[in-house]
Write an enzyme that holds these catalytic residues in place. Structure first.
Site, PDB file in Angstrom:
ATOM      1  N   GLU A  74      -0.024  12.925   2.479  1.00  0.00           N
ATOM      2  CA  GLU A  74       0.160  11.531   2.054  1.00  0.00           C
ATOM      3  C   GLU A  74       1.645  11.218   1.867  1.00  0.00           C
ATOM      4  OE1 GLU A  74       0.110   9.345  -2.179  1.00  0.00           O
ATOM      5  OE2 GLU A  74      -1.493  10.808  -1.829  1.00  0.00           O
ATOM      6  N   ASP A  78       3.728   8.612   4.240  1.00  0.00           N
ATOM      7  CA  ASP A  78       4.437   7.456   3.690  1.00  0.00           C
ATOM      8  C   ASP A  78       5.835   7.344   4.303  1.00  0.00           C
ATOM      9  OD1 ASP A  78       4.933   5.345   1.518  1.00  0.00           O
ATOM     10  OD2 ASP A  78       6.491   6.823   1.072  1.00  0.00           O
ATOM     11  N   ASP A 146      -3.729   5.726   0.180  1.00  0.00           N
ATOM     12  CA  ASP A 146      -3.232   7.107   0.245  1.00  0.00           C
ATOM     13  C   ASP A 146      -3.883   7.860   1.405  1.00  0.00           C
ATOM     14  OD1 ASP A 146      -1.752   6.557  -1.985  1.00  0.00           O
ATOM     15  OD2 ASP A 146      -3.062   7.626  -3.386  1.00  0.00           O
ATOM     16  N   GLU A 149      -2.214   6.957   4.651  1.00  0.00           N
ATOM     17  CA  GLU A 149      -0.924   7.658   4.749  1.00  0.00           C
ATOM     18  C   GLU A 149      -1.127   9.128   5.068  1.00  0.00           C
ATOM     19  OE1 GLU A 149       1.694   4.922   1.621  1.00  0.00           O
ATOM     20  OE2 GLU A 149       0.674   6.739   0.920  1.00  0.00           O
TER      21      GLU A 149
END
Length: 326
Positions: A74, A78, A146, A149
């Site tokens: 995650e 990102d 999340d 990502e």
């Protein structure tokens, strides 16, 4: 709820609040998800930390026992998302300044929008988590975002950046266009920008700008080889492409020996502390020649100059499809 923003002559546009996603249309559906070929990595992408319930206060995992959940993916995803979206944003709108660009990117990679994409791909249905928290976690906007990502991070590790970009570029291009229009309205501008300064062929569609060649045998009054009827309308003026309405307005006022006073008035609470809205009048000898508004003083003066040019009897033709305020 989303807030509505509209100025004089502008279509009504709803601006997403902090918890409202951007939802552009995909007539053919979202681009397909790329395959994560590593089974171990694919399993980790969909594993929430509650599944193994490892303690969260540990500073660093042991080299032979890394955490099997998706928090690392995650975090990586990102970063990859920000890189790809920023690069695509520069590709689609290369002249965009950093401030508006940052706002646009924040709308795109914010949790509400990413959660919406995650749900459309049905990623939360594949999430592995502690059974006691299943309903809460699957419905959580933060967890949904999340998970998207994490999937991006998994694709990046498994397939590399180019494959990741091949998937994300067509996915996020419509989001960038929609967010761009939203941020323009937040800055007190129409959602779609003015086209570049009118091209000659747009302003003079009815006039042929390609006269016959000399020596073509066509008789003309001045023996120039150009039929007089071709220039029954004067040739179009050569206006430099970098001269805007404000410069043109100032030139005409200076030629007439007149002085323009720019009078700013209160924007009646529009705009924000970081993005104020300026309202200005172009005054000359007690008469208002034009009014304008914009996110900067110069932008507001340029809008007022447009009205001022019309007041002076100077009309600038615009290409078809040009956005005109009602």
């Amino acid at each position: 709820m989303a807030s509505a923003a509209n100025g004089p002559g502008l279509p009504r546009i709803f601006l997403p609040s902090g918890r409202t996603p951007i939802k552009p249309e995909f007539p053919n559906g979202l681009p397909p998800l790329p395959d994560i070929q590593s089974e171990q990595l694919r399993l980790q992408v969909f594993t929430h930390r509650s599944f193994f319930a490892r303690p969260t206060h540990i500073f660093e995992d042991m080299p032979d026992d890394p955490s099997p959940d998706n928090e690392m993916l995650e975090h990586l995803g990102d970063t990859v998302l920000n890189l790809v979206v920023t690069g695509l944003l520069r590709e689609v709108y290369p002249c965009l300044r950093v401030g508006p660009s940052t706002k646009i990117r924040a709308l795109i990679v914010g949790n509400p929008t990413l959660a919406s994409i995650s749900v459309q791909y049905r990623l939360p249905e594949r999430l592995r988590m502690h059974p006691a928290q299943a309903i809460t976690l699957q419905a959580s906007t933060n967890i949904q975002a999340d998970l998207f990502e994490s999937f991006v991070g998994g694709v990046y590790l498994d397939r590399g950046l180019e494959v990741t970009k091949t998937w994300l570029h067509p996915l996020f291009r419509p989001y960038i266009v929609e967010a761009y229009r939203i941020v323009r309205v937040q800055h007190g501008l129409p959602p779609d920008p003015d086209p570049p300064y009118p091209l000659l062929h747009s302003a003079y569609r009815h006039v042929s700008l390609t006269p016959p060649m000399r020596g073509s045998g066509v008789a003309t009054p001045d023996n120039s080889g150009i039929p007089a009827s071709s220039w029954s309308i004067p040739p179009p003026p050569r206006i430099p492409g970098n001269v805007g309405h404000l410069s043109l307005f100032n030139q005409h006022m200076q030629q007439q020996g007149k002085f323009v006073e720019w009078v700013y008035t209160d924007s009646e609470g529009e705009g924000t502390k970081t993005t104020p809205i300026w309202v200005v009048r172009a005054m000359c000898e007690g008469e208002c020649l034009g009014r304008g508004r914009g996110s900067t003083k110069k932008a507001a003066r340029n809008e007022a100059a447009k009205e001022g040019l019309v007041h002076l009897g100077i009309y600038i033709s615009q290409p078809e499809g040009f956005y005109a305020a009602a």
